[in-house]
Design an enzyme around this catalytic site. Structure first.
Site, PDB file in Angstrom:
ATOM      1  N   LYS A  51       0.830  -1.209   0.000  1.00 29.13           N
ATOM      2  CA  LYS A  51       0.000   0.000   0.000  1.00 29.13           C
ATOM      3  C   LYS A  51       0.860   1.254   0.000  1.00 29.13           C
ATOM      4  O   LYS A  51       0.550   2.239  -0.673  1.00 29.13           O
ATOM      5  CB  LYS A  51      -0.967  -0.037   1.195  1.00 29.13           C
ATOM      6  CG  LYS A  51      -2.029  -1.124   1.028  1.00 29.13           C
ATOM      7  CD  LYS A  51      -2.885  -1.408   2.254  1.00 29.13           C
ATOM      8  CE  LYS A  51      -3.742  -2.664   1.948  1.00 29.13           C
ATOM      9  NZ  LYS A  51      -4.783  -2.923   2.927  1.00 29.13           N
ATOM     10  N   GLN A  95      -5.257  -2.074   9.182  1.00 29.01           N
ATOM     11  CA  GLN A  95      -5.089  -3.372   8.546  1.00 29.01           C
ATOM     12  C   GLN A  95      -5.684  -4.475   9.415  1.00 29.01           C
ATOM     13  O   GLN A  95      -5.437  -4.533  10.623  1.00 29.01           O
ATOM     14  CB  GLN A  95      -3.578  -3.621   8.292  1.00 29.01           C
ATOM     15  CG  GLN A  95      -3.269  -4.842   7.455  1.00 29.01           C
ATOM     16  CD  GLN A  95      -3.700  -4.709   5.996  1.00 29.01           C
ATOM     17  OE1 GLN A  95      -3.908  -3.618   5.485  1.00 29.01           O
ATOM     18  NE2 GLN A  95      -3.843  -5.833   5.328  1.00 29.01           N
ATOM     19  N   ASP A 118     -11.625   1.899   3.084  1.00 28.82           N
ATOM     20  CA  ASP A 118     -11.928   0.475   2.904  1.00 28.82           C
ATOM     21  C   ASP A 118     -13.384   0.232   2.516  1.00 28.82           C
ATOM     22  O   ASP A 118     -13.720  -0.836   2.012  1.00 28.82           O
ATOM     23  CB  ASP A 118     -11.687  -0.283   4.224  1.00 28.82           C
ATOM     24  CG  ASP A 118     -10.280  -0.849   4.354  1.00 28.82           C
ATOM     25  OD1 ASP A 118      -9.706  -1.249   3.314  1.00 28.82           O
ATOM     26  OD2 ASP A 118      -9.779  -0.908   5.485  1.00 28.82           O
TER      27      ASP A 118
HETATM   28  N1  L34 Z   1      -8.378  -2.990   6.513  1.00 34.15           N
HETATM   29  N2  L34 Z   1      -7.507  -5.052   5.988  1.00 34.15           N
HETATM   30  C1  L34 Z   1      -8.036  -3.887   5.583  1.00 34.15           C
HETATM   31  N3  L34 Z   1      -8.223  -3.601   4.275  1.00 34.15           N
HETATM   32  C2  L34 Z   1      -7.877  -4.497   3.316  1.00 34.15           C
HETATM   33  O1  L34 Z   1      -8.118  -4.236   2.035  1.00 34.15           O
HETATM   34  C3  L34 Z   1      -7.280  -5.704   3.705  1.00 34.15           C
HETATM   35  N4  L34 Z   1      -6.831  -6.645   2.810  1.00 34.15           N
HETATM   36  C4  L34 Z   1      -7.007  -8.059   3.132  1.00 34.15           C
HETATM   37  C5  L34 Z   1      -6.384  -8.282   4.522  1.00 34.15           C
HETATM   38  N5  L34 Z   1      -6.679  -7.204   5.448  1.00 34.15           N
HETATM   39  C6  L34 Z   1      -7.138  -5.969   5.069  1.00 34.15           C
HETATM   40  C7  L34 Z   1      -5.788  -6.498   1.973  1.00 34.15           C
HETATM   41  O2  L34 Z   1      -5.257  -5.429   1.762  1.00 34.15           O
HETATM   42  C8  L34 Z   1      -6.226  -8.730   2.029  1.00 34.15           C
HETATM   43  N6  L34 Z   1      -5.449  -7.676   1.413  1.00 34.15           N
HETATM   44  C9  L34 Z   1      -4.467  -7.879   0.437  1.00 34.15           C
HETATM   45  C10 L34 Z   1      -3.872  -6.822  -0.234  1.00 34.15           C
HETATM   46  C11 L34 Z   1      -2.901  -7.034  -1.185  1.00 34.15           C
HETATM   47  C12 L34 Z   1      -2.490  -8.288  -1.495  1.00 34.15           C
HETATM   48  C13 L34 Z   1      -3.078  -9.361  -0.852  1.00 34.15           C
HETATM   49  C14 L34 Z   1      -4.065  -9.148   0.106  1.00 34.15           C
HETATM   50  C15 L34 Z   1      -1.415  -8.469  -2.492  1.00 34.15           C
HETATM   51  O3  L34 Z   1      -0.879  -7.514  -2.986  1.00 34.15           O
HETATM   52  N7  L34 Z   1      -1.039  -9.712  -2.826  1.00 34.15           N
HETATM   53  C16 L34 Z   1       0.005  -9.970  -3.757  1.00 34.15           C
HETATM   54  C17 L34 Z   1       1.074 -10.803  -3.120  1.00 34.15           C
HETATM   55  C18 L34 Z   1       1.665 -10.156  -1.927  1.00 34.15           C
HETATM   56  C19 L34 Z   1       2.707 -11.042  -1.254  1.00 34.15           C
HETATM   57  O4  L34 Z   1       3.628 -11.474  -1.937  1.00 34.15           O
HETATM   58  O5  L34 Z   1       2.581 -11.279  -0.038  1.00 34.15           O
HETATM   59  C20 L34 Z   1      -0.596 -10.673  -4.956  1.00 34.15           C
HETATM   60  O6  L34 Z   1      -0.012 -10.595  -6.030  1.00 34.15           O
HETATM   61  O7  L34 Z   1      -1.646 -11.314  -4.793  1.00 34.15           O
END
Ligand code: L34
Length: 286
Positions: A51, A95, A118
């Site tokens: 983020k 988060q 959010d």
């Molecule tokens: N308040 N909590 C709040 N808002 C959110 O919108 C989230 N979420 C979920 C968990 N808690 C939260 C997220 O941001 C899940 N989530 C989230 C955001 C980004 C990614 C995965 C989950 C992401 O960028 N995933 C990458 C891989 C990241 C890695 O390597 O760890 C992907 O390519 O899927």
């Protein structure tokens, strides 16, 4: 066809960067997003870092506030109230998940509705279900953008959503319904789940179990959206809820993990932050 959330989000972030670059002249400053991370769960640290990086790309000011996992609920709520009162802050995100001694519901309802990037605040959720203007939750919003970018027609289609969380399952079902799909919400206790999912033209899976969806559960030509972010128990690598290798040949389009829904979630967070900023800078007359 594989829908790259990574590529789509890069394109959209570049457009937002161009938009934001005009803000200092127009409004005297850029949008400011504050992200609060409690504790040091590695997955949460990784998402929060994502983020901050995206904010940098878009030109949004990002402050990440880290607090230890033993912070009291009162102290966390106090911090949120301070940020609510701070005119230089446009968006606040705490988060999730939070440690067990902190009520997520109390945290979410304490964030000012107007800074709730959010879209989790009860007033935002109510507005969504009542078809009123609102901040759309990031993951569901990102999923609809991916389907549209891939040319998937939603109107008149049968959509099945596996999962009924407040964050993904319920709101994505509502957004698909608003696009005139006929929507079924299924879950881990759905009887004969494969017979339900095989009817789906659009299948959204948000259950959080590696390889939960197997090839026999997917109709030929379906659009498959994988919201899962799991660790593969065998390889330790990041994987989704869908058996990608087996289903990719059957699906018309499919999202990968990583590089699918995750990057789009962050992209929509950037969009929501800009929206909250603009709502403040250019208030709508009533
Ligand atoms: N308040 N909590 C709040 N808002 C959110 O919108 C989230 N979420 C979920 C968990 N808690 C939260 C997220 O941001 C899940 N989530 C989230 C955001 C980004 C990614 C995965 C989950 C992401 O960028 N995933 C990458 C891989 C990241 C890695 O390597 O760890 C992907 O390519 O899927």
């Amino acid at each position: 066809m594989i829908i790259s959330g990574k590529e789509l989000s890069a394109r959209l972030k570049a457009e937002m960067a161009a938009q934001v670059s005009s803000f200092p002249e127009k409004y005297g400053r850029v949008p400011h997003l504050v992200v609060i991370l409690v504790g040091d769960d590695p997955a949460s640290v990784s998402y929060v870092t994502g983020k901050a990086k995206a904010s940098q790309v878009v030109g949004i000011e990002n402050t990440t506030i880290r607090r230890p996992s033993d912070i009291s609920e009162e102290e966390l709520l106090g911090l949120i109230r301070e940020l609510n009162a701070d005119d230089t802050v446009d968006g606040i995100l705490v988060q999730l998940p939070l440690p067990e001694h902190i009520s997520e519901a109390r945290v979410i309802e304490t964030i000012s509705k107007d800074k709730d990037v959010d879209g989790f605040h009860p007033l935002n959720v109510a507005a969504l279900w009542q078809k009123q203007p609102c901040t759309l939750p990031c993951t569901p919003k990102g999923i609809i953008k991916m389907l549209k970018a891939a040319g998937v027609k939603i109107k008149g289609k049968r959509a099945v959503v596996i999962g009924r969380s407040n964050i993904v399952g319920l709101p994505v079902a509502k957004l698909l319904l608003d696009e005139n799909a006929t929507v079924t919400i299924a879950h881990s206790r759905t009887a004969d789940l494969p017979s339900v999912t095989r009817e789906a033209d659009i299948l959204v899976v948000a259950i959080g179990r590696p390889r939960f969806v197997t090839a026999d559960m997917v109709k030929d030509g379906a659009a498959v959206i994988d919201v899962g972010v799991n660790r593969d128990p065998e390889t330790g690598k990041l994987c989704g809820d869908v058996d990608f290798a087996a289903i990719e040949p059957k699906a018309s389009v499919i999202t990968p993990v990583p590089g699918g829904v995750g990057p789009m979630t962050i992209c929509c967070l950037m969009e929501n932050t800009i929206e909250c900023f603009l709502n403040k800078m250019t208030p709508k007359k009533v």
